[in-house]
Design a protein around this motif. Sequence first.
Motif, PDB file in Angstrom:
ATOM      1  N   THR A  93       1.278  -0.950   0.130  1.00 23.69           N
ATOM      2  CA  THR A  93       0.284   0.279   0.302  1.00 23.69           C
ATOM      3  C   THR A  93       0.830   1.453   0.030  1.00 23.69           C
ATOM      4  N   PHE A  94       0.549   2.240  -0.842  1.00 23.83           N
ATOM      5  CA  PHE A  94       1.137   3.219  -0.845  1.00 23.83           C
ATOM      6  C   PHE A  94       0.576   4.649  -1.450  1.00 23.83           C
ATOM      7  N   ALA A  95       1.020   5.824  -0.244  1.00 19.68           N
ATOM      8  CA  ALA A  95       0.718   6.703  -0.550  1.00 19.68           C
ATOM      9  C   ALA A  95       1.242   7.896   0.119  1.00 19.68           C
ATOM     10  N   ILE A 109      -2.670   5.708  -3.066  1.00 18.19           N
ATOM     11  CA  ILE A 109      -2.537   5.295  -4.697  1.00 18.19           C
ATOM     12  C   ILE A 109      -2.347   4.131  -4.748  1.00 18.19           C
ATOM     13  N   ILE A 110      -2.200   3.432  -4.243  1.00 21.68           N
ATOM     14  CA  ILE A 110      -1.543   1.403  -4.438  1.00 21.68           C
ATOM     15  C   ILE A 110      -1.912   1.238  -3.230  1.00 21.68           C
ATOM     16  N   GLY A 124      -2.706   4.024 -10.838  1.00 26.03           N
ATOM     17  CA  GLY A 124      -1.463   3.637 -10.077  1.00 26.03           C
ATOM     18  C   GLY A 124      -0.574   2.941 -11.084  1.00 26.03           C
ATOM     19  N   LYS A 125      -0.768   2.772 -11.987  1.00 28.38           N
ATOM     20  CA  LYS A 125       0.787   1.899 -12.996  1.00 28.38           C
ATOM     21  C   LYS A 125       1.883   1.990 -12.222  1.00 28.38           C
ATOM     22  N   GLU A 184      -7.639   1.738  -9.902  1.00 29.84           N
ATOM     23  CA  GLU A 184      -8.271   2.948  -9.061  1.00 29.84           C
ATOM     24  C   GLU A 184      -7.240   2.294  -8.005  1.00 29.84           C
ATOM     25  N   GLY A 185      -5.865   2.120  -8.013  1.00 31.33           N
ATOM     26  CA  GLY A 185      -4.965   1.893  -7.293  1.00 31.33           C
ATOM     27  C   GLY A 185      -4.473   0.098  -6.842  1.00 31.33           C
TER      28      GLY A 185
END
Length: 575
Positions: free
Chosen positions: A337-339, A348-349, A371-372, A542-543
């Motif tokens: 998970t990433f912001a 974002i992910i 989010g690619k 959407e991530g």
Amino acid sequence: MKLMLTYLKRYKGYVFLNFLCVFGFIIIELGLPTLLAMMIDDGVAQNDFGVVQKYGLWMIGIVAIGLLGLILLSYFGSKITTGIVRDMRDDMVEKVQEYSHAEFDKLGVPSLVTRTTNDAFQVMQFLQMFLRMGMMTPLMFISSLVMIVRTSPSLAWSVLIAVPILLLGVVVVGGKSEPLSDEQQKNLDSINLNLRENLTGLRVIRAFVNEKFQESRFNKVNTAYTNISKKLFKLMALAQPGFSIIFNLIFVAVIWFGAVQINAGDLQVGNLVAFVEYMFHALFSFMMFAGLFMMYPRAAISAGRIQEVLEQEPSIHEEDGVTETETHGYVEFENVTFAYPGNTEEPIIRDVSFKAAPGETVAFIGSTGSGKSTLIQLIPRFYDVSRGRVLVDGVDVRDYRLSALRKKIGFIPQKALLFTGTIAENIRYGKHDATKDELDTASEIAQASEFIQLKPEKFEEHLSEGGSNMSGGQKQRLSIARAVVKRPDVYIFDDSFSALDYQTDAKLRARLKRETGNSTVLIVAQRVGTIMDADKILVLNEGVVVAEGTHKELLKTSDVYYDIAASQLSKEELA
């Protein structure tokens, strides 16, 4: 001042020689009025030409020595300041190279450019004045005051009364100039940002006939800079005549009361001349010091901005860690998970997991903003994950020595960026000692050989800034060649085929397939045709990974993938 003193310590020897020149110059400058007074009282007043001649020769000798001291003072000062500004810029560039993307986002490229150029120049200007006047003026002022009191205590009061008034004026001007200087530098950042956008977006501006709009935007920030600069310069301009009025009043008072004392026989003419000279040195030194003091707030603001760059700790930095692994090319995401740092909105992910092994091609596709690109930027650790782990060859990327991790990866960014120099130099950016054969092979794999051979200078063809004299497709192929010559364990293509025609795209991928048999290939793409042959395709929305499989599997199992494919492929290709 702390930053400037830190850099001055690097040049202790030159600073000491600079101080000797200053000290010698002061002795000479204050010695001249003393000799002049003796010449007048002992020679001119007594009609003794021999005494006048003797003191005159001494004065000529002292002037010659003083001239030499001034030359050396300028030399040492220039040597120190040019060296310091060079060191500052070197240190800032070195520090910026350590920044992660988060620090670039925080400070901004235009601001970093301003700090490296204009702010460093402001500090250099102040240091030049400081080394010439900052050391000299306090010593000269104190020494002159001592000589003033010694020569005529009864006249000294006129000078001593003016000193507190002058000090108050300096403090007021300095206090008012600091916030103005801060705002001026921030406005200069805005000018650089606007100008950079104008120059890089020139084609878009012209295409939409928005030249007047951009001129209006630039005029707005330029006017703001002009207005704040006017306020600052007016403040400085008003200080100068104000000090001059006070100086002239002091001169009038000294001459008036001196003449009265000469008439009464309490003061000799030579002593009055010497007193006036000492007073001139004292007040002139004070004025120079006041100018330096008023320059300081502006230099302090610039030094603070430079110090912010140097003290900014990168969130991701080079440190001891894993440098070698037993396996090569394995990539794994574990519930990642990433912001973005500081982002309080949704990540974002979210909870992405997948594996990629050597010889496999894994592709990522999804709508814009899914989010690619963000996902694959976590592999070379441009950003750190918020939760979960990214593993390369079984090791968390956070446990690697950063340089060792990135040596495993050949990264081809979404926007092909080339550097000023030759084609060969740009390809060798991936491997500095690449041979001619390696350049030929890399360019052939990247389908760049044909257009390179058509260039007059071939591999020695010069590229303009950003490769602006190349087409988009040519730049992408050179970027791919730059990664291929590196022979990495993991290839990451961030939508790196978008500027290629379908035929060149197909040839390039087929040639890459043969060349990268022992490497892992990760591809972000918008075109389904680019990733149809991938061993595994991850569909992001959407991530979140909403589907995973081969092209044929996803056409049957994923509505999102089918909709993307249907918008690009014919009915026969979808069947």
